[in-house]
Design an enzyme around this catalytic site. Sequence first.
Site, PDB file in Angstrom:
ATOM      1  N   HIS A 281       0.877  -1.194  -0.106  1.00  0.00           N
ATOM      2  CA  HIS A 281      -0.085  -0.150  -0.011  1.00  0.00           C
ATOM      3  C   HIS A 281       0.992   1.075   0.012  1.00  0.00           C
ATOM      4  O   HIS A 281       2.121   1.022   0.661  1.00  0.00           O
ATOM      5  CB  HIS A 281      -0.757  -0.164   1.160  1.00  0.00           C
ATOM      6  CG  HIS A 281      -1.928   1.098   1.353  1.00  0.00           C
ATOM      7  ND1 HIS A 281      -1.621   2.295   1.787  1.00  0.00           N
ATOM      8  CD2 HIS A 281      -3.270   0.847   1.073  1.00  0.00           C
ATOM      9  CE1 HIS A 281      -2.818   2.931   1.589  1.00  0.00           C
ATOM     10  NE2 HIS A 281      -3.680   2.155   1.528  1.00  0.00           N
TER      11      HIS A 281
ATOM     12  N   ASP B 159       3.231  -4.221   7.846  1.00  0.00           N
ATOM     13  CA  ASP B 159       1.941  -3.509   7.375  1.00  0.00           C
ATOM     14  C   ASP B 159       1.112  -4.492   7.838  1.00  0.00           C
ATOM     15  O   ASP B 159       0.673  -5.420   7.088  1.00  0.00           O
ATOM     16  CB  ASP B 159       1.966  -2.831   6.158  1.00  0.00           C
ATOM     17  CG  ASP B 159       0.594  -2.276   5.835  1.00  0.00           C
ATOM     18  OD1 ASP B 159      -0.498  -2.498   6.848  1.00  0.00           O
ATOM     19  OD2 ASP B 159       0.214  -1.737   4.714  1.00  0.00           O
TER      20      ASP B 159
ATOM     21  N   GLN C 164      -4.492  -4.958   6.930  1.00  0.00           N
ATOM     22  CA  GLN C 164      -5.750  -6.196   6.281  1.00  0.00           C
ATOM     23  C   GLN C 164      -5.552  -7.368   7.090  1.00  0.00           C
ATOM     24  O   GLN C 164      -6.682  -7.764   7.688  1.00  0.00           O
ATOM     25  CB  GLN C 164      -5.081  -6.388   4.853  1.00  0.00           C
ATOM     26  CG  GLN C 164      -5.424  -5.116   3.879  1.00  0.00           C
ATOM     27  CD  GLN C 164      -6.728  -5.008   3.723  1.00  0.00           C
ATOM     28  OE1 GLN C 164      -7.700  -5.600   4.165  1.00  0.00           O
ATOM     29  NE2 GLN C 164      -7.059  -3.683   3.315  1.00  0.00           N
TER      30      GLN C 164
ATOM     31  N   LYS D 140     -10.256  -0.619  10.624  1.00  0.00           N
ATOM     32  CA  LYS D 140     -10.429  -2.011   9.903  1.00  0.00           C
ATOM     33  C   LYS D 140     -10.930  -3.121  10.890  1.00  0.00           C
ATOM     34  O   LYS D 140     -11.167  -4.142  10.443  1.00  0.00           O
ATOM     35  CB  LYS D 140      -9.146  -2.541   9.087  1.00  0.00           C
ATOM     36  CG  LYS D 140      -8.964  -1.456   7.941  1.00  0.00           C
ATOM     37  CD  LYS D 140      -7.657  -1.660   7.142  1.00  0.00           C
ATOM     38  CE  LYS D 140      -7.330  -0.807   6.172  1.00  0.00           C
ATOM     39  NZ  LYS D 140      -8.102  -0.316   5.196  1.00  0.00           N
TER      40      LYS D 140
ATOM     41  N   CYS E 113      -4.724   2.740  -3.802  1.00  0.00           N
ATOM     42  CA  CYS E 113      -3.717   3.151  -2.854  1.00  0.00           C
ATOM     43  C   CYS E 113      -2.537   2.043  -3.010  1.00  0.00           C
ATOM     44  O   CYS E 113      -1.711   1.949  -2.316  1.00  0.00           O
ATOM     45  CB  CYS E 113      -3.876   3.449  -1.544  1.00  0.00           C
ATOM     46  SG  CYS E 113      -5.143   4.841  -1.361  1.00  0.00           S
TER      47      CYS E 113
END
Length: 429
Positions: free
Chosen positions: A145, A221, A224, A247, A386
């Site tokens: 991302h 990261d 998700q 999220k 993104c």
Amino acid sequence: MNRLDLPPDLRAGPVVDRADFPALDREVDSQPLVYLDTAATALKPRQVIDAEAEFYRRYDGAVHRGSHAIGLAATEIYEQARAKTAAFFGVQAPEIIWVKNATEALNLVAYGLLAANIDARAGSPIDERLRIQAGDTIAVTVAEHHANFVPWQQLAKRLGAHFHVVDTTDTGELRPEAFANLPDRTRVLAVTHASNVTGALTPVAAAVSAARERGALTVLDACQSAAHLPLDFHQLDVDFAAASAHKLMGPTGLGILYGRTELLRALPPFLTGGSMVALVERDRTIFLDPPQKFEAGTQMTAQVAAMGAAIDYLHAAPMERIASYDLALGAYLRDQISEIDGVRIIGPQGGKHLGLVAFAFADIHPHDVGQVLDVRGIAVRVGHHCAQPIHRRLGVQSSTRASVGAYTTVAEVDAFIVELARVTEFFRR
């Protein structure tokens, strides 16, 4: 996979009570909402919404300031939420930093490294684990991302370091051997745990091992994956990790940074001001220990209170059931989309995927797909998400993405598939 072949996880239905989610009650153009954009932001249960409102009603005091009852209660709620979030990720409470979003979390690390190295070039001492010299390498993957790509690209430019991009296969798979070719002088390796375009999981153990061999810091990261899989950052052995509250069924305006205690102590703060200092004199400032060292100014107290409620909600599900349901429903979604004439699913077809699928048609623009679906009450994401580098690597400029959550039903996926088939018929006719 068809309805007759559904695994038990899907036949049992969602693992949370859909009545907890007020957004699911609304209609779009007189059609019941089918929300397939959880990868962008998860819907919020009443428990989270109520926790934020309750904080404003009863506990709206400044945290870590003053000694009155409301302020003390606010501070207790604030720190209890930190402790819950730390336990959720298998770490210690002082290793969790509150920031306004995951993008700020990643920038906090990047700008901290920039400050440390600027100070070092001016003659100040530096922890050698933070040192990045001209000619060293900062590495990311092409699947990142922008939030975990651009900060490292810019840091490399500012420090005169090389910027190395770990490539995927032609189908978008990040294989363990891809990390074996990291340059010897790699000082930072930033990787996504799960692509927000392909849904594919990164071989984090291989990435961390390659980074350790070179003495590089690892930045994960987890935006998700954190919402769909049980995670233990200590077990993953990463140095830093970022996640998004929104999220995780939590509030917007709040992000989570994990960092190893010793590295947080060595890293200079990104923002300075009130609430993060032990002593300020005319010619020097002594900062508090982490986590307060990185939490300058008035904090997102009501959002943090809501985050504590979100963690409680996810624990009650629990996360293991959410993970099982997400993977099974994601596989069903992928199978059903693949049956649509002329569709191309973006990313690798094998391996484990989260419950999101990005796809494209050669002859229909994603924005047209999304607009027609919206008229039918179906919310999906369109664009480059993104993540332009991975789209270009796989030969497309943009895609349509459908993503599920713990509240998504098989019937909603089926309704989406029916309307998607109609979209293709409409434009080709």
